[in-house]
Motif scaffolding. Structure first.
Motif, PDB file in Angstrom:
ATOM      1  N   ASP A 235      39.450  50.857  47.410  1.00 51.39           N
ATOM      2  CA  ASP A 235      40.221  51.066  46.186  1.00 51.39           C
ATOM      3  C   ASP A 235      41.693  51.382  46.459  1.00 51.39           C
ATOM      4  O   ASP A 235      42.475  51.507  45.518  1.00 51.39           O
ATOM      5  CB  ASP A 235      39.612  52.223  45.381  1.00 51.39           C
ATOM      6  CG  ASP A 235      38.207  51.893  44.894  1.00 51.39           C
ATOM      7  OD1 ASP A 235      37.913  50.684  44.760  1.00 51.39           O
ATOM      8  OD2 ASP A 235      37.405  52.824  44.674  1.00 51.39           O
ATOM      9  N   VAL A 236      42.042  51.529  47.728  1.00 53.38           N
ATOM     10  CA  VAL A 236      43.416  51.919  48.076  1.00 53.38           C
ATOM     11  C   VAL A 236      44.277  50.669  48.219  1.00 53.38           C
ATOM     12  O   VAL A 236      43.882  49.705  48.884  1.00 53.38           O
ATOM     13  CB  VAL A 236      43.425  52.743  49.386  1.00 53.38           C
ATOM     14  CG1 VAL A 236      44.854  53.060  49.804  1.00 53.38           C
ATOM     15  CG2 VAL A 236      42.625  54.025  49.201  1.00 53.38           C
ATOM     16  N   SER A 237      45.464  50.699  47.605  1.00 52.56           N
ATOM     17  CA  SER A 237      46.351  49.541  47.666  1.00 52.56           C
ATOM     18  C   SER A 237      47.022  49.466  49.043  1.00 52.56           C
ATOM     19  O   SER A 237      47.052  50.436  49.800  1.00 52.56           O
ATOM     20  CB  SER A 237      47.429  49.639  46.582  1.00 52.56           C
ATOM     21  OG  SER A 237      48.282  50.742  46.838  1.00 52.56           O
ATOM     22  N   GLU A 238      47.575  48.275  49.337  1.00 51.93           N
ATOM     23  CA  GLU A 238      48.219  48.055  50.633  1.00 51.93           C
ATOM     24  C   GLU A 238      49.434  48.974  50.804  1.00 51.93           C
ATOM     25  O   GLU A 238      49.674  49.522  51.886  1.00 51.93           O
ATOM     26  CB  GLU A 238      48.648  46.581  50.726  1.00 51.93           C
ATOM     27  CG  GLU A 238      49.238  46.184  52.072  1.00 51.93           C
ATOM     28  CD  GLU A 238      48.205  46.203  53.186  1.00 51.93           C
ATOM     29  OE1 GLU A 238      48.598  46.442  54.334  1.00 51.93           O
ATOM     30  OE2 GLU A 238      47.005  46.004  52.900  1.00 51.93           O
ATOM     31  N   GLU A 239      50.187  49.153  49.737  1.00 49.29           N
ATOM     32  CA  GLU A 239      51.398  49.998  49.823  1.00 49.29           C
ATOM     33  C   GLU A 239      51.030  51.444  50.135  1.00 49.29           C
ATOM     34  O   GLU A 239      51.635  52.082  51.018  1.00 49.29           O
ATOM     35  CB  GLU A 239      52.154  49.912  48.497  1.00 49.29           C
ATOM     36  CG  GLU A 239      53.449  50.726  48.489  1.00 49.29           C
ATOM     37  CD  GLU A 239      54.140  50.661  47.129  1.00 49.29           C
ATOM     38  OE1 GLU A 239      55.139  51.373  46.954  1.00 49.29           O
ATOM     39  OE2 GLU A 239      53.658  49.918  46.248  1.00 49.29           O
ATOM     40  N   VAL A 240      50.036  51.982  49.428  1.00 55.45           N
ATOM     41  CA  VAL A 240      49.628  53.372  49.659  1.00 55.45           C
ATOM     42  C   VAL A 240      49.040  53.523  51.057  1.00 55.45           C
ATOM     43  O   VAL A 240      49.262  54.533  51.738  1.00 55.45           O
ATOM     44  CB  VAL A 240      48.611  53.811  48.586  1.00 55.45           C
ATOM     45  CG1 VAL A 240      48.070  55.202  48.888  1.00 55.45           C
ATOM     46  CG2 VAL A 240      49.257  53.783  47.204  1.00 55.45           C
ATOM     47  N   ARG A 241      48.296  52.507  51.498  1.00 57.92           N
ATOM     48  CA  ARG A 241      47.719  52.577  52.838  1.00 57.92           C
ATOM     49  C   ARG A 241      48.819  52.665  53.904  1.00 57.92           C
ATOM     50  O   ARG A 241      48.756  53.498  54.813  1.00 57.92           O
ATOM     51  CB  ARG A 241      46.852  51.340  53.092  1.00 57.92           C
ATOM     52  CG  ARG A 241      46.259  51.302  54.513  1.00 57.92           C
ATOM     53  CD  ARG A 241      45.493  50.029  54.787  1.00 57.92           C
ATOM     54  NE  ARG A 241      44.393  49.886  53.870  1.00 57.92           N
ATOM     55  CZ  ARG A 241      44.148  48.815  53.129  1.00 57.92           C
ATOM     56  NH1 ARG A 241      44.960  47.777  53.199  1.00 57.92           N
ATOM     57  NH2 ARG A 241      43.127  48.773  52.302  1.00 57.92           N
ATOM     58  N   GLU A 242      49.808  51.799  53.782  1.00 56.64           N
ATOM     59  CA  GLU A 242      50.899  51.828  54.766  1.00 56.64           C
ATOM     60  C   GLU A 242      51.620  53.168  54.750  1.00 56.64           C
ATOM     61  O   GLU A 242      51.991  53.705  55.798  1.00 56.64           O
ATOM     62  CB  GLU A 242      51.881  50.689  54.474  1.00 56.64           C
ATOM     63  CG  GLU A 242      51.312  49.303  54.774  1.00 56.64           C
ATOM     64  CD  GLU A 242      52.300  48.213  54.452  1.00 56.64           C
ATOM     65  OE1 GLU A 242      53.423  48.543  53.991  1.00 56.64           O
ATOM     66  OE2 GLU A 242      51.960  47.024  54.649  1.00 56.64           O
ATOM     67  N   ARG A 243      51.783  53.722  53.559  1.00 58.33           N
ATOM     68  CA  ARG A 243      52.474  55.018  53.450  1.00 58.33           C
ATOM     69  C   ARG A 243      51.652  56.121  54.123  1.00 58.33           C
ATOM     70  O   ARG A 243      52.191  56.936  54.892  1.00 58.33           O
ATOM     71  CB  ARG A 243      52.687  55.339  51.970  1.00 58.33           C
ATOM     72  CG  ARG A 243      53.424  56.654  51.728  1.00 58.33           C
ATOM     73  CD  ARG A 243      53.534  56.917  50.245  1.00 58.33           C
ATOM     74  NE  ARG A 243      54.021  58.256  49.980  1.00 58.33           N
ATOM     75  CZ  ARG A 243      53.991  58.843  48.800  1.00 58.33           C
ATOM     76  NH1 ARG A 243      53.492  58.183  47.760  1.00 58.33           N
ATOM     77  NH2 ARG A 243      54.450  60.067  48.634  1.00 58.33           N
ATOM     78  N   ALA A 244      50.333  56.128  53.870  1.00 64.29           N
ATOM     79  CA  ALA A 244      49.484  57.160  54.467  1.00 64.29           C
ATOM     80  C   ALA A 244      49.466  57.041  55.974  1.00 64.29           C
ATOM     81  O   ALA A 244      49.560  58.046  56.701  1.00 64.29           O
ATOM     82  CB  ALA A 244      48.075  57.052  53.897  1.00 64.29           C
ATOM     83  N   LEU A 245      49.361  55.823  56.465  1.00 62.39           N
ATOM     84  CA  LEU A 245      49.329  55.624  57.919  1.00 62.39           C
ATOM     85  C   LEU A 245      50.658  56.017  58.550  1.00 62.39           C
ATOM     86  O   LEU A 245      50.703  56.588  59.654  1.00 62.39           O
ATOM     87  CB  LEU A 245      48.993  54.165  58.241  1.00 62.39           C
ATOM     88  CG  LEU A 245      47.580  53.686  57.847  1.00 62.39           C
ATOM     89  CD1 LEU A 245      47.426  52.189  58.120  1.00 62.39           C
ATOM     90  CD2 LEU A 245      46.520  54.465  58.617  1.00 62.39           C
ATOM     91  N   ARG A 246      51.754  55.731  57.844  1.00 62.00           N
ATOM     92  CA  ARG A 246      53.070  56.093  58.390  1.00 62.00           C
ATOM     93  C   ARG A 246      53.219  57.593  58.496  1.00 62.00           C
ATOM     94  O   ARG A 246      53.666  58.122  59.535  1.00 62.00           O
ATOM     95  CB  ARG A 246      54.169  55.512  57.488  1.00 62.00           C
ATOM     96  CG  ARG A 246      55.578  55.777  58.040  1.00 62.00           C
ATOM     97  CD  ARG A 246      56.649  55.076  57.251  1.00 62.00           C
ATOM     98  NE  ARG A 246      56.887  55.683  55.949  1.00 62.00           N
ATOM     99  CZ  ARG A 246      56.537  55.151  54.793  1.00 62.00           C
ATOM    100  NH1 ARG A 246      55.923  53.984  54.750  1.00 62.00           N
ATOM    101  NH2 ARG A 246      56.789  55.763  53.654  1.00 62.00           N
ATOM    102  N   PHE A 247      52.815  58.327  57.441  1.00 67.37           N
ATOM    103  CA  PHE A 247      52.989  59.785  57.486  1.00 67.37           C
ATOM    104  C   PHE A 247      51.945  60.442  58.399  1.00 67.37           C
ATOM    105  O   PHE A 247      52.198  61.525  58.942  1.00 67.37           O
ATOM    106  CB  PHE A 247      52.937  60.369  56.079  1.00 67.37           C
ATOM    107  CG  PHE A 247      54.176  60.082  55.288  1.00 67.37           C
ATOM    108  CD1 PHE A 247      55.406  60.557  55.714  1.00 67.37           C
ATOM    109  CD2 PHE A 247      54.125  59.305  54.138  1.00 67.37           C
ATOM    110  CE1 PHE A 247      56.560  60.281  54.994  1.00 67.37           C
ATOM    111  CE2 PHE A 247      55.272  59.020  53.419  1.00 67.37           C
ATOM    112  CZ  PHE A 247      56.502  59.504  53.847  1.00 67.37           C
ATOM    113  N   GLY A 248      50.771  59.781  58.581  1.00 73.32           N
ATOM    114  CA  GLY A 248      49.829  60.285  59.577  1.00 73.32           C
ATOM    115  C   GLY A 248      50.422  60.200  60.967  1.00 73.32           C
ATOM    116  O   GLY A 248      50.293  61.138  61.781  1.00 73.32           O
ATOM    117  N   THR A 249      51.120  59.101  61.235  1.00 74.77           N
ATOM    118  CA  THR A 249      51.793  58.945  62.543  1.00 74.77           C
ATOM    119  C   THR A 249      52.922  59.958  62.687  1.00 74.77           C
ATOM    120  O   THR A 249      53.078  60.596  63.746  1.00 74.77           O
ATOM    121  CB  THR A 249      52.343  57.516  62.668  1.00 74.77           C
ATOM    122  OG1 THR A 249      51.263  56.583  62.531  1.00 74.77           O
ATOM    123  CG2 THR A 249      53.030  57.313  64.006  1.00 74.77           C
TER     124      THR A 249
END
Length: 1533
Positions: free
Chosen positions: A1399-1413
């Motif tokens: 259910d997670v959009s591509e934009e939100v996924r990239e944002r979460a992965l970026r801030f996790g890094t």
């Protein structure tokens, strides 16, 4: 396994007893001793197997015991074969005889059915293909029947048995092609009876061929080792027959056999001589590699080729009128037989000592002698002697050029020049006559070659006379030498073509040699003569145009590598150049600028030659693309490509060493060499990946290496020559060209093996007519261009002649019109375009017919077909859909880059849709269920629409490889069409299985069995799926058996199960083929193929019995047969599984080792829990020092195992298995000793215990990743991406082991162990971050709430790290290190799993992965800063801790916001008390509702009929009481 061992032991015991009884009853003492010896060997093997079975039964999980049992069983199998060899062989040969009889009968019936169906076959191309395949099979049937008769008449004769095996194996390929052709023709046969007969005969033949393939493989396995001796006997027999023929010739009694003519026998001998040379080259390679199986095959092929050669030699000798020539032919043929016998004998001896230098040298010497004898035999052919005389004459004449200086000329310059021009014209004309004579009788070539040698002698004398007057005699002599060499090559090419007119590229090589003669003459004329400017250029151009004119005579083979679209581009470019040069000719002739005039003539000549070549190639492509022409079949290699590359490399090497070559010419030649050697190496790589022959595979690889190494050495000398054009560097370059030319020639000879070559296309009469507009335009262009140049030549001398100018304008206009006509003709004849239009129109008509039928079905007015049964319609529809499915990939391939094939494929596709519509509408009309009616019609319409889509895409692509923008649409349309085919096939199979029709399933299984033998690229990834597929298939069978026990009451379920089993076998056959291609050793691959095919036979019988039981569900006998067939299939599946496991021992060992390491990691996690709880204690009063050395020693052993594991990926499966097992054992030992060491530290220091266990856990995780990477990289080439992953995993493994060793050394040092723990944690977090940043998708997903919850651990760890940095106490640092590991790992895992929620959009996924890094990087900087403070604590550094912690806090905030965004506006705080209360209430309500439903289902318990003892009641109450107690918490040790 143990159970089967018991059965096997009992069987072998019975066999031993029977053999002893036979030995006692045997009168012959020698046979009695042999029987007793075999019985003893069998008994010993049985005893070893029983011991191994006991060991495996006692330790069922021990892999070593299982391996011992496998080896013992294999030894027993070998001993049993040796003991019962004669009986087994007799049984196998008898089975082969029966299979061969059935195959011959089925093939004869199929040929008769094909002839019967010929009248009503509407598809001409399919009919021609069927007729051709029938002819090929008809040629092989007598050999097969003769083999059966010979084997039956001489049951003990090994030669007769081998002849049967050979004829059976030779019958398989043409038989399979006839089956495919027959099936392809069935849908287009309009006569229903003829179509059904042809279809049934094709099915019977396919089944017979499958049985023949299996029987011949088994027979070859039993009798194959004797092939070399049999071949040797055959060659000796041929030698004796030739001796008898010579005696008959001496007595004048040698007569030609019926059908033998001099021309036919001459061509047979010429073509067979190449086959003999190629098979002998393969024999040498096989013997050098020590491969007994393929050496036997090569010896057999050599003997067969020699047999044809001996027959042809006898025919030539019998047909010739010259007795001397006849005797010479028979003597030379006998010499070939004698040398071949010696070669086969040497090959047999070389097998005993593979790699022995002396035996290799003897082999090479004998091979050279045989090659010399073979050349002598060919030279005895009529006309060849005359060509040899001409060659010798040219060689003798050329010796005049070897003098140091030429005598001065006795003639004037004008006389010498005139004589040279006349001699040049005569020599050029004679060269054309030689080319023309190769197409006629042998006497014509003899006369033409004699005239050519005479004209060459005159030309050479004129050239020497001219050189006497030249200032630069050396250059003139060099040009004369070039003409001499070109003339010799022309005669050699003519000789080769006359011997074997069908040789690939022979005509092109001859044309190229003639052009080389013309170019050499032109160079000499340009150098020596002094004419008015422009005259020499005109003469040279006319000679060039005369030479290339022959290209347009009969373009029935390719003249270049140009594609159709390259031809169009070439014509456009050259026409533009020609137009400019023609304007320049006219303009400069007017102005009198004759130097520029000459240049324009030269440019025009080159452009015209380019136009002619492009036109000839385009005409060839147009001819073969006609649907009525027979399309060629791609072989393992393209011999034309090899021959063309060989020629280009030789010419380039000649230019390299030519003293007259300029630096630019040298660089151009070097570029040509690099281009063609690269192409050859790439072709060798592809051929190596495709061939099933391991000897050929290695030979292609070795040849590519030799060519590459020779090219590299040559390039070095070329670089040196480019820097300094000295005689020394040129000599080095000359020396370096020799190994390259030799390597390329050897490779070309090996690649000419008939096993590898392609089948050329044959242009039909319609195709020739389609060529005519292109050829007529090109010929008109050449003729008018020649006239234009002649006219311009005279205008250059006299530009003031007005009538000549008008003639020039007329010729120029004709040239322009002919080029326009040429371009128009080529464009109009674009391959496949017209056929695509016709096919689109035809399919549109079919779609309209389906729509009309659908409307009629909706209104229930669809007329029923009464002329045919439902079963026949179902079979017709299934057949046509299968054939359509077979054409999808070929059409897509042709549309992307094979324009010549496009017309054939789309025409064939369109021809199937009319029968599709008839069958679909007919089936729908006889179907009572309206829903099923509409399903059949709708799916047929969908298939037609998808075909329409792929045709539109194919028309746009046009076979142009450069039109990449159309390729995606073609691929997508092909995929949609495959899905449409699959859908309708599922519907048809379900409908057929419901009524017991299993013919389609049997066909699918038989087709899958055939594909098992087809080779694939061995570098394809061999994944776990290869092992799991037969396991899945095995799990399906118990369900199948369970249903069969109910088959009397539920027979309808058998159809679905049979359909499912058919699909599973198709997947199994594909995966088994992949496994066989990569299995080691090769015997395992052969075993896999054989067992998969045996399983196919079992599945066919099983499906047939299931169909019979559905038709007659009450037949108990059929039911019994069905269960017996099912049991047989079970055993065969087990055999397939065991063969797969044996062939992938290393992969299996990696899987087992990875599982063991996963268990170790889980055990270490449990140990960490104990340590954290403070309950990890040593059993004895031990200190850490007692375990340190053991830990270090075991860790070093693990490093060695790691090296073996990495190297095992590129080695054999056995070595990989050993390395995987060893590494698993070592990590188990290391984990145990580290746990003991951690326990010895005492529970009062749990943080240090956790640090130590974390270190070994890191090592275990790294080993798990390494094993996984090794498994993925096994059997891959060095440049495969998985190899880079393996290197990366190995590097991480070494890092983690090093970290463990450092931790072990620092554990007892209180001053540094905190620092060491922090360093290890930093390295661990970096590795986890690498995994987080990879593109690998997590196996499962989690909620955003989980991600938010895990950020709290980061916050706590950050506070702990800041406190540890301020206090600098080692205990705080250790605690921080341990907490940081878990906090960061949990956060990264939760973040990635939440990000990949569907259910997670591509934009939100990239944002979460970026801030996790960012969060991880910030925390890493914080830990590294703490580490810096520990090394050198200062107030300034401690003050900076706050800024680092703020960065982490900011990243955590962003991460939480990203997690909130994942839930959108509906997100609520899980920590909100209201939310918690609501969740609890909802859970309670759900529990109450579930309990209420259970209460509703409760019934009063029945009163017990048996009285219960009071003691039992007391025990029951006690159990109930105990069950209601809360569980006592306890920890497992």
């Amino acid at each position: 396994m143990v159970r089967q061992a018991r059965v096997l032991a009992q069987a072998t015991s019975d066999l031993v007893n029977a053999m002893r009884s036979d030995a006692e009853a045997e009168i012959d003492m020698e046979n009695s001793k042999k029987l007793l010896a075999a019985a003893k060997l069998l008994a010993d093997s049985t005893a070893r197997m029983v011991e191994a079975a006991k060991g495996a039964a006692a330790n069922p999980e021990n892999e070593d015991q299982q391996q011992r049992l496998r080896e013992a069983a294999e030894g027993l199998r070998v001993a049993t074969n040796a003991a019962a060899q004669n009986a087994i062989k007799k049984k196998i040969v008898n089975r082969l005889e029966i299979a061969a009889k059935q195959a011959a009968a089925a093939a004869t019936q199929t040929i008769a059915a094909s002839q019967n169906a010929a009248v009503s076959n509407k598809n001409t191309a399919a009919h021609q293909q069927l007729v051709q395949s029938c002819k090929n099979v008809a040629d092989h049937i007598p050999q097969l029947v003769q083999g059966v008769r010979g084997s039956q008449a001489q049951a003990e004769d090994l030669s007769a048995q081998l002849a049967l095996i050979n004829s059976s194996q030779n019958f398989l390929q043409p038989g399979s092609k006839m089956v495919a052709s027959a099936k392809a023709a069935v849908p287009t046969v309009t006569d229903q009876a003829a179509a059904m007969q042809l279809s049934q005969c094709a099915k019977n033949l396919a089944t017979s061929l499958a049985e023949l393939r299996t029987a011949s493989q088994k027979a070859h396995e039993a009798c194959g080792p004797m092939e070399i001796d049999s071949a040797l006997n055959t060659v000796q027999t041929l030698k004796n027959e030739l001796q008898d023929a010579k005696m008959a010739a001496m007595d004048g009694q040698l007569k030609p056999l019926p059908g033998e003519t001099l021309e036919k026998c001459t061509q047979d001998l010429g073509s067979t001589s190449k086959a003999v040379g190629s098979s002998m080259a393969q024999l040498l390679t096989c013997a050098a590699q020590g491969n007994e199986h393929y050496t036997g095959v090569a010896a057999r092929e050599t003997a067969q080729a020699l047999k044809t050669l001996a027959q042809a030699a006898r025919g030539v000798a019998a047909s010739t009128t010259d007795p001397v020539a006849a005797h010479a032919m028979l003597d030379s043929a006998r010499d070939v037989m004698e040398g071949s016998a010696m070669l086969i004998q040497e090959a047999k001896q070389a097998l005993a000592v593979p790699g022995d230098a002396d035996s290799q040298q003897r082999l090479a010497q004998v091979a050279k002698a045989v090659s010399h004898s073979l050349n002598n035999c060919v030279n005895c052919l009529p006309g060849q002697k005359d060509v040899d005389v001409a060659l010798k004459s040219i060689g003798e004449s050329s010796k005049k050029l070897l003098v140091d200086s030429l005598p001065p000329s006795s003639k004037s310059f004008q006389e010498a020049q005139s004589e040279l021009n006349r001699a040049a014209a005569d020599l050029n004309q004679s060269a054309g006559e030689v080319v023309h004579a190769t197409r006629g009788q042998s006497g014509e070539l003899a006369a033409a070659s004699g005239k050519f040698s005479d004209d060459f002698d005159e030309f050479l004398d004129a050239g020497i006379e001219m050189a006497g007057q030249a200032q630069d005699q050396i250059q003139v002599i060099g040009n004369l030498k070039s003409i001499s060499m070109a003339s010799s090559k022309l005669l050699l090419a003519a000789k080769s073509l006359s011997v074997d007119p069908g040789a690939p590229n022979a005509k092109n090589l001859l044309a190229a040699a003639a052009r080389a003669v013309t170019e050499s003459i032109n160079q000499l004329i340009t150098l020596c003569t002094q004419q008015a400017p422009g005259q020499k250029e005109c003469d040279n151009a006319l000679r060039e145009l005369e030479t290339v004119k022959g290209m347009l005579d009969n373009p029935n083979e390719p003249v270049s590598d140009l594609s159709y679209f390259d031809c169009i581009e070439g014509v456009m470019e050259n026409s533009k150049v020609l137009g400019e040069s023609m304007a320049g000719i006219s303009q400069n002739a007017k102005t009198g600028d004759l130097l520029v005039f000459g240049e324009c003539v030269g440019v025009a000549s080159k452009a015209l030659c380019g136009l002619t070549e492009a036109a000839a190639q385009a005409a060839y492509l147009v001819g073969i693309s006609d649907p009525n022409s027979q399309a060629g079949q791609q072989g393992l290699v393209d011999p034309i490509q090899f021959a063309r590359a060989n020629q280009a490399i030789q010419m380039a090497c000649q230019n390299l060493v030519d003293p007259a070559s300029s630096p630019s010419q040298v660089l151009s030649a070097a570029t040509i060499v690099a281009k063609h050697t690269s192409a050859l190496c790439n072709a060798c790589r592809i051929a190596s990946s495709k061939t099933a022959n391991p000897v050929a595979k290695r030979h292609f690889v070795q040849s590519a290496k030799e060519v590459a190494n020779s090219t590299a050495n040559l390039v070095k000398t070329i670089k040196a020559l480019d820097g300094d054009f000295s005689e020394e560097n040129r000599n080095k370059c000359r020396i370096a060209t020799a190994p390259l030319i030799e390597a390329v020639e050897n490779l070309t000879a090996f690649a000419s093996n008939p096993e590898f070559v392609s089948i050329p296309a044959q242009i039909s009469t319609e195709g020739s007519r389609a060529q005519e507009p292109i050829l007529v335009s090109a010929k008109t262009m050449l003729e008018s261009s020649s006239l234009l140049i002649k006219t311009a030549r005279s205008l250059a001398i006299n530009p003031k002649d007005p009538p000549t100018w008008s003639v020039l304008a007329g010729h120029s206009h004709t040239v322009s019109d002919s080029i326009k006509s040429l371009i128009t003709s080529i464009r109009d004849k674009a391959p496949g375009q017209r056929e695509c239009d016709f096919s689109i129109d035809g399919i549109n008509r079919c779609i309209r017919d389906i729509e009309q039928a659908s409307l009629a079905a909706v209104s229930q007015s669809l007329a029923t077909r009464d002329d045919i049964s439902v079963e026949a319609l179902q079979e017709q529809l299934t057949s046509v859909v299968q054939e359509i499915g077979h054409l999808i990939d070929p059409i897509a391939t042709a549309a992307r880059g094979e324009a010549a094939q496009l017309g054939h494929k789309v025409t064939q596709l369109a021809s199937y849709f009319e029968p599709l519509v008839l069958a679909a509408v007919g089936l729908a009309s006889k179907t009572l269920n309206h829903q099923q009616q509409m399903t059949v019609l709708d799916q047929s319409k969908t298939l037609a629409e998808s075909a329409l889509q792929i045709l539109y895409a194919a028309k746009e692509g046009g076979g142009n490889p450069k039109a990449s923008h159309t390729h995606d649409a073609i691929t997508e349309a092909a995929q949609l069409m495959k899905e449409a085919v699959d859908d309708i096939m599922v519907t048809l199979n379900e409908a057929a299985s419901e009524v017991g029709m299993v013919g389609g399933m049997v066909d699918l299984i038989a087709e899958a069995m055939t594909k098992v033998s087809i080779e694939i690229d061995p570098f394809l990834p061999l994944c776990l799926k290869v092992i799991l597929m037969p396991v899945h298939f095995l799990f399906l069978l118990p369900v199948f058996f369970f249903q069969m026990t109910k088959s009397v009451t539920n027979p309808e379920e058998l159809g679905g199960l049979a359909s499912q089993m058919t699909n599973d076998y198709g997947h199994l056959a594909l995966q088994g083929r992949m496994a066989a291609a990569t299995a080691e050793p090769e015997e395992i691959g052969f075993q896999i193929r054989t067992r998969v095919q045996e399983l196919g036979h079992g599945c066919i019988f099983l499906v047939q019995k299931a169909g019979a039981l559905q038709i007659c569900p009450t037949d108990s006998y059929t039911k019994k047969e069905l269960i017996e067939c099912a049991r047989a299939v079970t055993e065969k599946v087990s055999l397939v599984l065991s063969a797969l496991q044996a062939g992938n021992k290393g992969t299996q060992a990696c899987i087992t080792a990875a599982s063991a390491v996963s268990g170790i990691i889980a055990d270490l996690d449990t140990t960490i829990m104990f340590a954290t709880a403070g309950t990890l204690n040593a059993e004895n009063n031990e200190s850490f020092a007692d375990h340190r050395e053991n830990i270090l020693k075991t860790a070093k052993a693990l490093v060695e195992d790691t090296k073996l594991l990495v190297s095992g990926a590129a080695s054999s499966q056995d070595k990989l298995a050993q390395a995987a097992q060893s590494s698993a054992n070592t990590i188990t030992q290391l984990a145990e000793v580290v746990k003991l060491g951690a326990a010895s530290l005492g529970s009062d220091d749990p943080e240090t215990q956790v640090v130590l266990i974390n270190a070994i856990k890191d090592v275990a995780k790294a080993l798990s990743d390494l094993i996984s990477a090794t498994k993925g990289a096994a059997s891959k080439p060095a440049d495969d991406p998985s190899m880079y992953q393996l290197k990366g995993a190995a590097k991480v493994m070494v890092t983690n082991v090093t970290s463990l060793l450092k931790t072990v050394k620092a554990v007892e040092d209180e001053a540094t162990r905190g620092t060491r723990a922090l360093e290890a944690t930093i390295e661990y977090i970096k590795q986890e971050l690498t995994v987080f940043q990879s593109s690998e998708v997590p196996e499962k997903t989690s909620s955003p709430e989980e991600s938010i919850r895990m950020t709290k651990g980061i916050t706590m760890a950050t506070a702990k790290a800041v406190a540890a940095g301020n206090s600098c106490r080692q205990e705080d640092v250790i605690a921080t290190a341990n907490l940081s590991r878990k906090a960061v790992a949990d956060m990264l895992t939760a973040c990635k799993q939440a990000s990949y929620h569907p259910d997670v959009s591509e934009e939100v996924r990239e944002r979460a992965l970026r801030f996790g890094t960012e969060c991880t990087l910030g925390y890493l900087e914080l830990l590294e800063h703490v580490l810096l403070i520990l090394q050198k604590a200062t107030p300034e550094l401690k003050h900076q801790l706050a800024s680092f912690s703020k960065r982490v806090a900011a990243a955590v905030t962003e991460l939480i916001q990203s997690a909130e965004a994942m839930k959108g506006t509906e997100w609520v705080d899980p920590e909100d008390p209201t939310v918690i209360a609501e969740t609890e209430l909802l859970g309670a309500a759900a529990s109450i509702e579930a309990a209420a439903k259970k209460l509703e289902q409760l019934k009063p318990r029945a009163k017990p009929k048996v009285s219960v003892h009071p003691r039992c009641l007391r025990l029951t109450r006690q159990r109930m009481h105990v069950s209601h107690r809360p569980p006592t918490p306890h920890l497992l040790p």
